[in-house]
Design a protein around this motif. Structure first.
Motif: not given
Length: 114
Positions: A28-29, A52, A70-73, A75
């Motif tokens: 995702f990141s 990103s 966005r919250q990469n942790t 996804n």
């Protein structure tokens, strides 16, 4: 790969909604994430994107009223929409893109009406 949108619904003019899109089976990141919308008979149009690196861009029609994050942790990408107008009524789609890889969600309906 799966993108699942949620958070759509019926809201009165001037109201707010927060859309969410959760991705699975992708790094995702690395992906640029975007929100697009479409009304019947018209082309899908960009609402907002976030790279990103966290750089954002908005359509003029929603600038100042919407925030993509966005919250990469988790996804997950979010779209906070405020001061909604009837012309915001559409199906909202989430898109993930990285190099030649592009994935779309199934969409969530947003209806702005009194």
């Amino acid at each position: 790969v799966r993108l699942v949108e949620s958070g759509g619904g019926l809201v009165q003019p001037g109201g707010s909604l927060r859309l969410s899109c959760t991705a699975s089976a992708i790094s995702f990141s690395r992906y640029t994430m975007g929100w697009y919308r479409q009304i019947p008979g018209k082309q899908r149009e960009l609402v907002a994107i976030i790279t990103s690196g966290g750089i954002t861009n908005y359509a003029d029609s929603v600038k100042g009223r919407s925030t993509i994050s966005r919250q990469n942790t988790e996804n997950t990408v979010y779209l906070q929409m405020n001061n909604l107008k009837p012309e915001d009524t559409a199906v909202y789609f989430c898109k993930a893109s990285w190099e030649s890889r592009i994935f779309w969600g199934q969409g969530t309906q947003v209806t702005v009406s009194s």
